[in-house]
Design a protein around this motif. Structure first.
Motif, PDB file in Angstrom:
ATOM      1  N   GLU A  63       0.754  -1.197   0.032  1.00 18.29           N
ATOM      2  CA  GLU A  63      -0.080   0.086   0.058  1.00 18.29           C
ATOM      3  C   GLU A  63       0.746   1.416   0.132  1.00 18.29           C
ATOM      4  N   LEU A 115      -7.147   4.251  -0.869  1.00 17.00           N
ATOM      5  CA  LEU A 115      -7.918   3.564  -0.177  1.00 17.00           C
ATOM      6  C   LEU A 115      -7.764   3.720   1.192  1.00 17.00           C
ATOM      7  N   THR A 116      -6.416   3.352   1.690  1.00 19.40           N
ATOM      8  CA  THR A 116      -6.258   3.262   3.109  1.00 19.40           C
ATOM      9  C   THR A 116      -6.745   4.690   3.686  1.00 19.40           C
ATOM     10  N   THR A 129      -1.438  12.516   1.202  1.00 16.77           N
ATOM     11  CA  THR A 129      -2.311  11.836   0.251  1.00 16.77           C
ATOM     12  C   THR A 129      -2.772  12.770  -0.813  1.00 16.77           C
ATOM     13  N   LEU A 173      -8.987   6.639   2.742  1.00 16.01           N
ATOM     14  CA  LEU A 173     -10.331   6.706   2.899  1.00 16.01           C
ATOM     15  C   LEU A 173     -11.079   5.918   3.999  1.00 16.01           C
ATOM     16  N   ARG A 174     -10.173   4.779   4.196  1.00 20.35           N
ATOM     17  CA  ARG A 174     -10.618   3.875   5.417  1.00 20.35           C
ATOM     18  C   ARG A 174     -10.468   4.563   6.762  1.00 20.35           C
ATOM     19  N   LEU A 191      -3.235   3.939  -5.594  1.00 18.34           N
ATOM     20  CA  LEU A 191      -4.380   3.635  -5.405  1.00 18.34           C
ATOM     21  C   LEU A 191      -4.571   2.843  -3.976  1.00 18.34           C
ATOM     22  N   ALA A 192      -3.706   2.348  -3.521  1.00 17.27           N
ATOM     23  CA  ALA A 192      -3.999   1.425  -2.336  1.00 17.27           C
ATOM     24  C   ALA A 192      -3.737   2.047  -1.202  1.00 17.27           C
TER      25      ALA A 192
END
Length: 327
Positions: free
Chosen positions: A51, A60-61, A85, A63-64, A56-57
């Motif tokens: 990640e 997404l992290t 980010t 966003l989590r 992209l990963a």
């Protein structure tokens, strides 16, 4: 109040900047590189490493963490994960492709501990400060906590973004708290006089004020690092200033350049000049007596020493430059 912070999310961690002597024996507060990752079924150390290298990963992290509130915000509102980010990646295009920034004297930047970076200011818009912050992060993986004018924080959206990306108001108490916490702090003492000076005055340093940044360095015992920026003076050649319009809009100046306002929004595109950012040799401040911070003559001399160091760095770099658009 000391130790208070603005937090976002239900369980966002707060990193207090001020540490007492009793805290020194405790583990350091987590930084952005140590931010906890939400554990999901099947998640492993290998996937976490992937990640870090996959945009992209990593997004997404991010966003989590926003959804779960598992991220850190310090007492000044600085959100390192959001900065890494969302803020820094778009700046890379400007830094590497548009201005093609070259850095010099990186060894003078401390890998850890506090220091005060003092730079020349120019360019009509303060893009030079943003590029300097990016250079520090790129070369030392550290965030430069920039001190900004109150106009920045009074501007809707811009003020919030400035806080989230680590900036704070240019005042002595804030600067000292950041320096004591071991942060790199950036200041541009010329202020609007520097960033808004006419093209005919390029690379001539304006007045550095009354030495407030010197007092902050003396009180905290951190080194002062002179920084010279060559290339920013030419991105918006300022030919005139529409003062009545500036007063009407509440701005320090309203520039007229060869392309703005003649070409409208297109005139706001900066020229792709070649930049050089040089970090000079640190000027130590920890060898002075405790009462030195109240000595106006010492403050004046140090202020002048820093200003002269930056001016000489500018002259030296300019003498080596062949063109404003290439090395």
């Amino acid at each position: 109040m000391e130790g208070e912070a603005v937090t976002t999310g239900s369980s966002a961690q707060v990193i207090p900047l001020h540490r007492s002597r009793d805290d020194e024996a405790q583990p350091a507060a987590p930084r952005e590189h140590d931010a906890p990752v939400v554990a999901f079924p099947g998640a492993t150390a290998d996937t976490e490493q992937q990640e870090q290298g996959d945009p992209l990963a990593r997004f997404l992290t991010f966003l989590r963490h926003r959804l779960t509130g598992d991220y850190t915000v310090d007492e000044f509102g600085f959100d390192p994960e959001l900065t890494d980010t969302l803020v820094l990646p778009p700046l890379r295009v400007l830094y590497e492709k548009w201005f093609r920034v070259s850095t010099h004297g990186v060894a003078n930047l401390p890998a850890e501990g506090g220091a005060l970076l003092v730079a020349n200011h120019s360019g009509v818009l303060p893009i030079d400060s943003v590029m300097t912050a990016f250079a520090v992060h790129e070369q030392r993986a550290r965030h430069l906590r920039m001190l900004g004018a109150d106009l920045v924080f009074k501007t809707p959206l811009l003020g919030t973004l400035a806080r989230r990306s680590g900036q704070t108001l240019a005042c002595g108490p804030d600067a000292e708290r950041l320096l004591r916490a071991g942060e790199l702090v950036g200041v541009w003492p010329e202020g609007f006089k520097g960033v808004g000076k006419p093209f005919s005055e390029r690379y001539k340093l304006q007045r550095f004020g009354r030495g407030g940044f010197v007092s902050a360095a003396l009180r905290t015992g951190v080194p002062i690092i002179p920084v010279s920026i060559v290339g920013a003076e030419e991105i918006y050649p300022k030919l005139a200033d529409l003062k009545p319009l500036a007063r009407l809009l509440g701005l320090p100046y309203f520039p007229v350049t060869p392309f703005f306002p003649l070409l409208g929004p297109l005139g706001a595109i900066p020229l792709p000049t070649k930049w050089h950012i040089e970090f000079g040799e640190p000027i130590p401040t920890d060898g002075f007596a405790a009462e030195a911070e109240e000595d106006p003559l010492l403050i004046f001399n140090l202020n002048d020493q820093v200003r002269e160091a930056i001016q000489q760095m500018l002259y030296r770099r300019l003498s080596q430059r062949r063109s404003i658009f290439r090395d």
